[in-house]
Motif scaffolding. Structure first.
Motif, PDB file in Angstrom:
ATOM      1  N   VAL A  44       0.828  -1.203   0.000  1.00 34.57           N
ATOM      2  CA  VAL A  44       0.000   0.000   0.000  1.00 34.57           C
ATOM      3  C   VAL A  44       0.863   1.253   0.000  1.00 34.57           C
ATOM      4  O   VAL A  44       2.074   1.203   0.238  1.00 34.57           O
ATOM      5  CB  VAL A  44      -0.920   0.031   1.248  1.00 34.57           C
ATOM      6  CG1 VAL A  44      -1.852  -1.174   1.267  1.00 34.57           C
ATOM      7  CG2 VAL A  44      -0.097   0.094   2.544  1.00 34.57           C
ATOM      8  N   THR A  45       0.200   2.385  -0.254  1.00 31.68           N
ATOM      9  CA  THR A  45       0.803   3.692  -0.013  1.00 31.68           C
ATOM     10  C   THR A  45       0.131   4.275   1.213  1.00 31.68           C
ATOM     11  O   THR A  45      -1.101   4.301   1.296  1.00 31.68           O
ATOM     12  CB  THR A  45       0.604   4.638  -1.204  1.00 31.68           C
ATOM     13  OG1 THR A  45       0.988   3.985  -2.415  1.00 31.68           O
ATOM     14  CG2 THR A  45       1.438   5.893  -1.034  1.00 31.68           C
ATOM     15  N   VAL A  46       0.932   4.721   2.171  1.00 32.61           N
ATOM     16  CA  VAL A  46       0.395   5.319   3.397  1.00 32.61           C
ATOM     17  C   VAL A  46       0.208   6.806   3.151  1.00 32.61           C
ATOM     18  O   VAL A  46       1.171   7.526   2.874  1.00 32.61           O
ATOM     19  CB  VAL A  46       1.338   5.082   4.585  1.00 32.61           C
ATOM     20  CG1 VAL A  46       0.756   5.679   5.868  1.00 32.61           C
ATOM     21  CG2 VAL A  46       1.608   3.589   4.760  1.00 32.61           C
ATOM     22  N   LYS A  47      -1.053   7.282   3.244  1.00 28.31           N
ATOM     23  CA  LYS A  47      -1.375   8.660   2.889  1.00 28.31           C
ATOM     24  C   LYS A  47      -2.223   9.324   3.965  1.00 28.31           C
ATOM     25  O   LYS A  47      -2.760   8.669   4.860  1.00 28.31           O
ATOM     26  CB  LYS A  47      -2.164   8.695   1.575  1.00 28.31           C
ATOM     27  CG  LYS A  47      -1.464   8.137   0.360  1.00 28.31           C
ATOM     28  CD  LYS A  47      -2.369   8.246  -0.855  1.00 28.31           C
ATOM     29  CE  LYS A  47      -1.715   7.759  -2.118  1.00 28.31           C
ATOM     30  NZ  LYS A  47      -2.614   7.882  -3.293  1.00 28.31           N
ATOM     31  N   ALA A  48      -2.373  10.627   3.822  1.00 33.90           N
ATOM     32  CA  ALA A  48      -3.310  11.393   4.640  1.00 33.90           C
ATOM     33  C   ALA A  48      -4.214  12.179   3.708  1.00 33.90           C
ATOM     34  O   ALA A  48      -3.756  12.745   2.710  1.00 33.90           O
ATOM     35  CB  ALA A  48      -2.572  12.338   5.582  1.00 33.90           C
ATOM     36  N   ASP A  49      -5.505  12.198   4.009  1.00 29.66           N
ATOM     37  CA  ASP A  49      -6.471  12.927   3.207  1.00 29.66           C
ATOM     38  C   ASP A  49      -6.376  14.424   3.508  1.00 29.66           C
ATOM     39  O   ASP A  49      -5.597  14.858   4.363  1.00 29.66           O
ATOM     40  CB  ASP A  49      -7.874  12.390   3.510  1.00 29.66           C
ATOM     41  CG  ASP A  49      -8.858  12.719   2.414  1.00 29.66           C
ATOM     42  OD1 ASP A  49      -8.472  13.437   1.472  1.00 29.66           O
ATOM     43  OD2 ASP A  49     -10.018  12.279   2.498  1.00 29.66           O
ATOM     44  N   ALA A  50      -7.202  15.212   2.828  1.00 33.23           N
ATOM     45  CA  ALA A  50      -7.189  16.661   3.015  1.00 33.23           C
ATOM     46  C   ALA A  50      -7.504  17.051   4.460  1.00 33.23           C
ATOM     47  O   ALA A  50      -7.042  18.081   4.948  1.00 33.23           O
ATOM     48  CB  ALA A  50      -8.181  17.317   2.061  1.00 33.23           C
ATOM     49  N   ASP A  51      -8.293  16.210   5.135  1.00 28.67           N
ATOM     50  CA  ASP A  51      -8.618  16.495   6.538  1.00 28.67           C
ATOM     51  C   ASP A  51      -7.685  15.752   7.492  1.00 28.67           C
ATOM     52  O   ASP A  51      -7.994  15.587   8.674  1.00 28.67           O
ATOM     53  CB  ASP A  51     -10.072  16.135   6.834  1.00 28.67           C
ATOM     54  CG  ASP A  51     -10.375  14.662   6.591  1.00 28.67           C
ATOM     55  OD1 ASP A  51      -9.445  13.925   6.206  1.00 28.67           O
ATOM     56  OD2 ASP A  51     -11.530  14.245   6.785  1.00 28.67           O
TER      57      ASP A  51
END
Length: 253
Positions: A44-51
């Motif tokens: 996976v890619t570990v990401k953060a959303d806009a919030d």
């Protein structure tokens, strides 16, 4: 996904090598590595959303909401990672699925390296590797993730791996894997994982093109082609079915 016992053992060795062999930019987050004796079931890619909601990008369309993680164990870095997760019945909101993360471990994640011209061989090296054709060798979500095999011997020597644009005027989607063993060319064959962010390539404008990877192997120059599409928006899409993962679109020459 079914995997033979040989593959399980090989991949577990690869996971261990990533953070035990002297290796450039390997994250030292031992407190955040949870194995529980289980093999990974996703890359996976570990990401953060806009919030700032933490989520995992499983492939170009599928997103996972980890219900037991509120923040990334890797800080504010976007990284590729191996994970073992279990689907849960919790609401997933705009994400494709809600999951419980049993363990997660980052792998070396790098940008495309700068072209140094005549200094490329000296800086980035010409030492051989083999690219291993399996499910973690894949182009997706704007990254080229590779499982590679080479000789490791001296624990005090640092190996360097990089991805370069090949400067082929006839193919802007051609890249070259480089390995600098720093003189550590005797020992045992072992595997490691690395991911390269491909944002330095031209935008494919929604089309799928052939990404050509070149490298120097122990038996001479080799190449492989991957299906590649420029990374889409990081905003999680409408929930969708999980895509089947595999190597059907990788051909080794």
């Amino acid at each position: 996904m079914k995997m033979s016992s040989f593959f399980k053992n090989s991949l577990l060795i690869a996971i261990a090598v990533v953070c035990t062999v002297s290796f450039q930019s390997c994250l030292d987050d031992d407190d955040n590595h949870y194995y529980y004796g289980k093999i990974p079931n996703a890359l996976v890619t570990v990401k953060a959303d806009a919030d700032n909601t933490l989520y995992l990008q499983l492939d170009d369309e599928t997103t996972l909401l980890p219900t037991n993680l509120s923040t990334s164990p890797f800080g504010d870095k976007e990284v590729r990672a191996l994970v073992n997760y279990t689907e849960v019945e919790n609401p997933s909101s705009k994400y494709s699925k809600a999951v419980h993360v049993n363990w997660i471990d980052s792998i070396l994640t790098k940008p495309i390296a700068a072209d140094l011209g005549e200094e490329n061989d000296k800086v980035y090296g010409t030492d051989p590797v083999e690219i291993v054709n399996d499910w973690v060798t894949i182009a997706e979500d704007g990254y080229l993730t590779l499982r590679f095999r080479t000789v490791w011997g001296d624990p005090f020597k640092t190996h360097f791996v990089n991805l370069l644009l090949s400067q082929n005027p006839d193919n802007p989607y051609e890249v070259e894997f480089r390995h600098n063993a720093n003189g550590d060319t005797y020992g045992e064959n072992q595997d490691a994982l690395v991911a390269f962010k491909l944002d330095g390539l031209p935008d494919t404008e929604g089309k799928t093109v052939k990404l050509k990877l070149k490298w120097k192997s122990f038996s001479g120059d080799k190449s492989a082609e991957f299906d590649y599409c420029t990374r889409k928006s990081v905003t999680p899409p409408t929930p969708a079915l999980t895509a089947t993962r595999g190597n059907a679109h990788l051909s080794l020459n």
